[in-house]
Design a protein around this motif. Structure first.
Motif: not given
Length: 470
Positions: A119, A122, A126, A169-170, A173, A177, A198, A258
């Motif tokens: 975390q 990021l 996220v 990537v979106e 994420y 989340s 990741l 990604t």
């Protein structure tokens, strides 16, 4: 389950044999080599190709004195030069140990810590999942015990022949989340392409560089790996060993924009031998020390096995083999090190399926046997079923949390699409039993007492795996 990524029978081949030594060795050195003769190794890989278990195989050996040898046999694909140490392969999940090499170097430089929460690096938008307040760390991503699944549930490739190409990537994420961990990070080994993809992404955020630039600057260029990249150079395209599926057909290459850290690298046997050599020499500088740090065993995987930073360790008797393998849609690869003897083996194949890990392991330790040729699959005869019977089988069948079989009907033909794989035709053998022709796998559909289809059983590799219809 059909094919797998950490992933496919092959046409008859009349391809050239190649063998070369990259350094001349005096007779006294040759006599003390740790590995069998070129002819003995060629016999192994020739048999494997002639048995139609692979289109082509290249084996690279690193002897204790640094002397290297490369043997090759098989088909590089239409229009491509003969297989040799310069043939380019997708190395798949071996990319993961390149990712952990960079992680280890950043740790030794004090730029990150293994217990840093992911975390921390990021965007604030996220939200990384936690379990009872315990975060996922950089170390748990690399030790494959983060609690993240093998693949994200929002992974739905538009092109099954290149399944990772459109995953963004979106999307990653969004999945992170929303995902809820089922156990604490560090509790249990579970191989995750998502987790190491990741990790590669995060290391790029830490350094402000793309994953490809990060690997090039810190690993490939320092080691002289001039023909290793993610994006194929013109030279690499000219020397590409084309990937094949289990039926012997040439297949597309895979792109992983990604999740590059999980499996995007392409390389040659010659370059991989440079990487192997560097991994056996921590005294050569900072990069060598980082590699040794990545080898260090950190968590159990199974009986006689453990994991460091993505590197697996197999305890073979009193000795240890450090290794990883890889596979994409048309390739299977292997790298193994035996540090006590200063030896290493690289095996590259351009056919997905069983791969050749056993060849690599056997060469490192002859006590580890070669896998015998499997018995030929049962000859099956297809029957014709009306569309109204087949339509009852249409649906999604969940085999694992992030792996499903999507059964569809087109006209009077039934198809199955396994997560992250190509669409395959299902051929009916009875009203409820179906088989695939591209791979030795069968499916039996299951009905309840009212006659409704509630699930299926996948028969493959001697296993029967049950799936529930969603």
């Amino acid at each position: 389950m059909f094919r797998t990524l950490a992933v496919l029978t092959v046409v008859a081949l009349t391809s050239p044999v190649a063998a070369h030594a990259q350094q001349a060795a005096p007779t006294s050195i040759a006599e003390s080599r740790a590995f069998p003769s070129d002819s003995a190794i060629l016999a192994i890989i020739k048999q494997r190709v002639d048995d139609k278990r692979s289109a082509g195989i290249v084996v690279g050996l690193l002897e204790p004195d640094g002397h290297t040898r490369v043997m090759a046999y098989g088909d590089a694909g239409p229009g491509q030069p003969p297989l040799d140490g310069n043939s380019v392969f997708e190395i798949g999940s071996i990319s993961k140990v390149f990712t952990s090499t960079v992680l280890a170097e950043l740790v030794l430089q004090g730029k990150v810590k293994l217990d840093d929460p992911v975390q921390k690096y990021l965007p604030a938008s996220v939200r990384m999942p936690e379990f009872d307040g315990k975060p996922i760390t950089l170390g748990s991503l690399s030790e494959q015990n983060s609690g993240l699944p093998r693949m994200p549930s929002n992974f739905h490739p538009a092109n099954p022949a290149n399944p990772y190409a459109d995953y963004t990537v979106e999307q990653m994420y969004a999945f992170l989340s929303s995902y809820k961990l089922t156990r604490a990070p560090g509790d249990k080994f579970e191989y995750s392409n998502l987790g190491v993809g990741l990790l590669g992404h995060v290391l790029g955020l830490v350094t402000g560089k793309s994953y490809a630039d990060l690997e090039s600057e810190r690993v490939w260029k320092p080691l002289g790996m001039t023909n290793t990249a993610i994006t194929l150079t013109p030279w690499m395209k000219e020397h590409l060993a084309l990937g094949h599926d289990e039926a012997g057909a040439v297949v597309s290459n895979w792109d992983l924009p990604t999740l590059a850290g999980a499996g995007a690298i392409r390389s040659t046997t010659d370059d991989m031998l440079k990487f192997a050599s560097a991994n056996l020499h921590p005294e050569r500088g900072e990069l060598g020390r980082a590699m040794a740090f990545a080898h260090k065993e950190r968590a159990p995987v199974g009986p006689g096995s453990s994991i460091g930073l993505n590197w697996f360790s197999l305890h073979a008797g009193a000795d240890t083999i450090v290794w990883h393998n890889g596979g994409t849609g048309g390739y299977r690869t292997f790298i193994g090190l035996r540090p006590s003897r200063m030896t290493a083996v690289v095996v590259m194949t351009n056919t997905t399926g069983a791969g050749a890990d056993d060849i690599g392991m056997h060469l490192l330790d002859p006590a580890l046997p070669l896998t015998p040729k499997p018995a030929p699959p049962k000859v099956r005869t297809a029957i014709t079923l009306p569309a109204e019977v087949l339509s009852a089988y249409v649906g999604v069948y969940q085999l694992a949390p992030n792996f499903a079989l999507d059964v569809t009907l087109s006209g009077d033909t039934l198809y199955v699409h396994a997560t992250g794989q190509s669409v395959e035709r299902l051929w009916p053998e009875t009203e409820t039993d179906f088989f695939l022709k591209s791979v030795d796998a069968q499916i039996t559909f299951v009905r309840d007492s009212q006659g409704l289809v509630t699930g299926l059983v996948l028969h493959q590799g001697g296993r029967d795996q049950r799936a529930t219809k969603r």
